[in-house]
Design a protein around this motif. Structure first.
Motif, short mmCIF file in Angstrom:
data_model
loop_
_atom_site.label_atom_id
_atom_site.label_comp_id
_atom_site.label_asym_id
_atom_site.label_seq_id
_atom_site.Cartn_x
_atom_site.Cartn_y
_atom_site.Cartn_z
N LEU A 65 0.85 -1.18 0.00
CA LEU A 65 0.00 0.00 0.00
C LEU A 65 0.89 1.23 0.00
CD1 LEU A 65 -2.68 -0.80 2.73
CD2 LEU A 65 -2.96 -0.85 0.26
N SER A 66 0.50 2.20 -0.73
CA SER A 66 1.21 3.48 -0.71
C SER A 66 0.34 4.45 0.09
CB SER A 66 1.42 3.99 -2.13
OG SER A 66 2.14 5.19 -2.10
N LEU A 67 0.83 4.86 1.25
CA LEU A 67 0.05 5.72 2.14
C LEU A 67 0.61 7.14 2.17
CD1 LEU A 67 -0.40 3.32 5.18
CD2 LEU A 67 -2.01 3.77 3.34
N CYS A 68 -0.27 8.08 2.01
CA CYS A 68 0.06 9.50 2.15
C CYS A 68 -0.98 10.11 3.08
CB CYS A 68 0.00 10.22 0.80
SG CYS A 68 1.04 9.50 -0.46
N ALA A 69 -0.55 10.90 4.02
CA ALA A 69 -1.47 11.51 4.97
C ALA A 69 -1.63 13.00 4.66
CB ALA A 69 -0.96 11.33 6.39
#
Length: 161
Positions: free
Chosen positions: A28-32
């Motif tokens: 998963l590529s997570l960006c907040a």
């Protein structure tokens, strides 16, 4: 969900309904996005899931240990839907002449109970299995139930004199 220190996040991941049974690995590529609107750099997170079939057999196998040749033992097993779906067992068959199966009464919804008896017929390691054909009931009353799974229960023993 973001913590008050803006450095820790809680992420929940759920598989799609089309994901087949078995092990699956992906990233998963997570960006907040922080409350201030600032975007954090993306982080790649490895995820591994194991999707189980809806039907489970409890216990998953029977190992009767040492049995004298000609002696038999039995085990009561439960077929249960993990999701509580209603199902029928239109047929079952044993892969061995030494394994007998009999349905028993069950009052729990989403379960079926069987007695499996195994008779040792030779010296040494011996095994047999039972294949249960599972037919789930359709969600709509007009839908015909369909055959969707075969569940296998394995029985083992070690024949002695």
């Amino acid at each position: 969900m973001c913590s008050s220190d803006l450095k820790h996040f809680q992420v929940s991941v759920a598989p799609g309904t089309t994901l087949e049974c078995g092990r699956h690995k992906f990233k998963l590529s997570l960006c907040a996005v922080l409350p201030s609107g600032e975007r954090t750099p993306c982080v790649s997170v490895p995820v591994e899931v194991r999707i189980l079939p809806d039907l489970q057999i409890l216990p998953s196998l029977a190992h009767f240990g040492d049995l004298k040749v000609g002696e038999s033992r039995e085990q009561t097993i439960v077929l249960a839907s993990r999701s509580g779906r209603s199902f029928d067992v239109p047929s079952f068959e044993s892969g061995s002449k030494n394994v007998e199966v009999a349905p028993l009464a069950s009052n729990e919804p989403g379960t079926r109970v069987f007695r499996v008896r195994f008779k040792a017929s030779k010296l040494g390691s011996e095994e047999g299995d039972v294949r249960f054909k599972i037919r789930y009931q359709g969600e709509e009353k007009t839908a015909a139930p369909r055959l969707t799974e075969t569940a296998v229960f394995n029985v083992r023993c070690f024949g002695v004199q």
